[in-house]
Design a protein around this motif. Structure first.
Motif, PDB file in Angstrom:
ATOM      1  N   UNK A 156       5.194 -12.468  57.534  1.00 18.59           N
ATOM      2  CA  UNK A 156       6.149 -11.309  57.118  1.00 18.59           C
ATOM      3  C   UNK A 156       5.333 -10.009  57.132  1.00 18.59           C
ATOM      4  N   UNK A 157       5.948  -9.111  57.236  1.00 13.99           N
ATOM      5  CA  UNK A 157       5.309  -7.768  57.367  1.00 13.99           C
ATOM      6  C   UNK A 157       5.666  -7.027  56.016  1.00 13.99           C
ATOM      7  N   UNK A 158       4.832  -6.379  55.333  1.00 11.28           N
ATOM      8  CA  UNK A 158       5.041  -5.735  54.192  1.00 11.28           C
ATOM      9  C   UNK A 158       4.450  -4.257  54.278  1.00 11.28           C
ATOM     10  N   UNK A 159       5.221  -3.387  53.729  1.00 10.16           N
ATOM     11  CA  UNK A 159       4.784  -2.160  53.765  1.00 10.16           C
ATOM     12  C   UNK A 159       4.562  -1.858  52.261  1.00 10.16           C
ATOM     13  N   UNK A 160       3.359  -1.141  51.993  1.00  7.86           N
ATOM     14  CA  UNK A 160       2.838  -1.051  50.785  1.00  7.86           C
ATOM     15  C   UNK A 160       2.436   0.775  50.622  1.00  7.86           C
ATOM     16  N   UNK A 161       3.082   1.319  49.600  1.00  7.91           N
ATOM     17  CA  UNK A 161       2.724   2.432  49.097  1.00  7.91           C
ATOM     18  C   UNK A 161       1.328   2.587  48.221  1.00  7.91           C
ATOM     19  N   UNK A 162       0.568   3.333  47.968  1.00  8.02           N
ATOM     20  CA  UNK A 162      -0.468   3.172  46.979  1.00  8.02           C
ATOM     21  C   UNK A 162      -1.451   2.630  47.106  1.00  8.02           C
ATOM     22  N   UNK A 163      -1.473   1.769  48.318  1.00  6.04           N
ATOM     23  CA  UNK A 163      -2.565   0.833  48.433  1.00  6.04           C
ATOM     24  C   UNK A 163      -4.113   1.137  48.342  1.00  6.04           C
ATOM     25  N   UNK A 164      -4.423   2.446  48.328  1.00  6.69           N
ATOM     26  CA  UNK A 164      -5.815   2.761  47.962  1.00  6.69           C
ATOM     27  C   UNK A 164      -6.269   2.860  46.403  1.00  6.69           C
ATOM     28  N   UNK A 165      -5.214   2.619  45.634  1.00  2.00           N
ATOM     29  CA  UNK A 165      -5.335   2.737  44.199  1.00  2.00           C
ATOM     30  C   UNK A 165      -5.805   1.408  43.496  1.00  2.00           C
ATOM     31  N   UNK A 166      -5.847   1.490  42.266  1.00  2.00           N
ATOM     32  CA  UNK A 166      -6.228   0.159  41.464  1.00  2.00           C
ATOM     33  C   UNK A 166      -5.417  -0.971  41.829  1.00  2.00           C
ATOM     34  N   UNK A 167      -4.189  -0.909  41.219  1.00  2.00           N
ATOM     35  CA  UNK A 167      -3.124  -1.718  41.439  1.00  2.00           C
ATOM     36  C   UNK A 167      -2.864  -2.163  43.088  1.00  2.00           C
ATOM     37  N   UNK A 168      -2.687  -1.127  43.566  1.00  4.01           N
ATOM     38  CA  UNK A 168      -2.428  -1.155  45.303  1.00  4.01           C
ATOM     39  C   UNK A 168      -3.475  -2.148  46.089  1.00  4.01           C
ATOM     40  N   UNK A 169      -4.748  -1.803  45.755  1.00  2.00           N
ATOM     41  CA  UNK A 169      -5.660  -2.258  46.622  1.00  2.00           C
ATOM     42  C   UNK A 169      -5.963  -3.889  46.032  1.00  2.00           C
ATOM     43  N   UNK A 170      -5.683  -4.201  44.714  1.00  2.00           N
ATOM     44  CA  UNK A 170      -5.691  -5.419  44.502  1.00  2.00           C
ATOM     45  C   UNK A 170      -4.628  -6.166  44.912  1.00  2.00           C
ATOM     46  N   UNK A 171      -3.400  -5.629  44.993  1.00  3.38           N
ATOM     47  CA  UNK A 171      -2.090  -6.203  45.615  1.00  3.38           C
ATOM     48  C   UNK A 171      -2.333  -6.486  46.971  1.00  3.38           C
ATOM     49  N   UNK A 172      -2.985  -5.483  47.873  1.00  5.85           N
ATOM     50  CA  UNK A 172      -3.184  -5.647  49.351  1.00  5.85           C
ATOM     51  C   UNK A 172      -3.861  -6.936  49.715  1.00  5.85           C
ATOM     52  N   UNK A 173      -4.852  -7.055  48.977  1.00  8.79           N
ATOM     53  CA  UNK A 173      -5.758  -8.011  49.070  1.00  8.79           C
ATOM     54  C   UNK A 173      -4.957  -9.177  48.746  1.00  8.79           C
ATOM     55  N   UNK A 174      -4.400  -9.543  47.762  1.00  8.47           N
ATOM     56  CA  UNK A 174      -3.528 -10.524  47.342  1.00  8.47           C
ATOM     57  C   UNK A 174      -2.353 -10.982  48.757  1.00  8.47           C
ATOM     58  N   UNK A 175      -1.779  -9.915  49.284  1.00  7.67           N
ATOM     59  CA  UNK A 175      -0.828 -10.132  50.185  1.00  7.67           C
ATOM     60  C   UNK A 175      -1.472 -10.627  51.247  1.00  7.67           C
TER      61      UNK A 175
END
Length: 328
Positions: free
Chosen positions: A1-20
């Motif tokens: 599945x393809x996911x679009x993330x805004x704020x991926x460079x920040x604290x929560x966003x970067x941890x979320x990108x790693x989990x995804x």
């Protein structure tokens, strides 16, 4: 599945990108043209440079099934009022409209407990509570409340939007750092001879991002879920840091009038003269309230993890040290 993330460079966003990525998703990350990309370095992520208010954002989202709108402008400085509403409110409106146009199946919108407000007399509150908007302290909280209303309106019109309200996350990758990370750093740097008598709800940032994914999978559209864990006074948090680091926690409290006076001079007198203020007035006004929350809905309905805050604090300390923020 393809996911679009805004704020991926920040604290929560970067941890979320790693989990995804760990869970097998392909990730597109929207970043501002001049963002610090350190938190995404070495990750298999498609970087999209742009802005939350770009009119063609929907074209960048095409081909993605899901959206995590994590990005927000955070500032407690009164001079940033216009930027807060432009990015947080108008930006959220544009992102949600773009998602609808691009055919995004489901969106998780990252709100904040700031949008809920604080209970009176240190009361612990849940998702059913809402401070009147005029009682929310500062334009950051007001902008997050209004942005959340955009998500609620979109959901009421049939768009699949789940709202999550993180409390105060702790852990690695706090690059900016966040206000909680700043507390940890000032403690490590021995820049905290005293403390304000306040309290917050804290949670491991990895539990926050797991909560985002669980909200995508299990959350009810239009509902909000507090992603929190433990209510602690600031002194209790500092005592935990003392046990972890061996550094002494401050023992004296600061009367609220003192930082309020400093902040008033900073923002009302020095800032208009072009001098860099050091203490935000809204930040001190917020700290006069204990911001305690009940996350049982997310635990019950999403199976939100409740990991040890000691582990989160240790990992935050180790990350700050490893990244050169402080020498121990």
């Amino acid at each position: 599945m393809n996911v679009f993330v805004t704020g991926g460079t920040g604290f929560v966003g970067a941890n979320l990108v790693r989990l995804l990525l760990q869970e097998g998703y392909s990730v597109k990350a929207l970043v501002r043209p001049h963002s610090n990309l350190g938190n995404l370095q070495g990750l298999d992520v498609e970087i999209i440079k742009g802005d939350l208010n770009d009119f063609n954002l929907w074209q960048q989202m095409q081909g993605c099934q899901y959206l995590f709108h994590v990005a927000a402008h955070y500032s407690l400085w009164q001079k940033d009022r216009d930027a807060l509403y432009r990015n947080n409110v108008l930006g959220t409106r544009n992102v949600l409209a773009a998602a609808k146009k691009a055919g995004i199946e489901r969106t998780v919108y990252t709100s904040s407990v700031a949008a809920i407000g604080a209970g009176k007399f240190d009361k612990v509150v849940d998702e059913t509570y809402q401070s009147p908007v005029e009682e929310l302290v500062g334009d950051y909280k007001k902008s997050k409340f209004l942005a959340e209303q955009e998500a609620i309106v979109a959901a009421s019109r049939g768009q699949e939007v789940v709202i999550v309200n993180p409390s105060s996350p702790i852990g690695p990758l706090d690059i900016k750092p966040t206000p909680t990370g700043d507390i940890i750093l000032r403690f490590l740097r021995r820049q905290m001879p005293a403390y304000l008598d306040t309290g917050l709800n804290f949670i491991d940032v990895r539990d926050v991002v797991r909560g985002h994914l669980l909200a995508l999978q299990k959350g009810k559209s239009g509902d909000r879920y507090i992603l929190g864990h433990q209510n602690l006074t600031l002194k209790e948090l500092l005592d935990k840091l003392e046990l972890i680091t061996g550094l002494s926690a401050p023992q004296r409290t600061v009367p609220a009038w003192l930082p309020l006076s400093v902040a008033w001079v900073d923002e009302k007198i020095l800032a208009p003269l072009g001098k860099q203020p050091s203490v935000p007035l809204d930040g001190v006004r917020m700290a006069k309230q204990r911001m305690y929350y009940n996350a049982s809905k997310a635990v019950r309905e999403l199976n939100l993890p409740q990991s040890s805050l000691n582990t989160a604090l240790k990992d935050a300390v180790n990350w700050f040290v490893s990244q050169g923020y402080v020498n121990l």
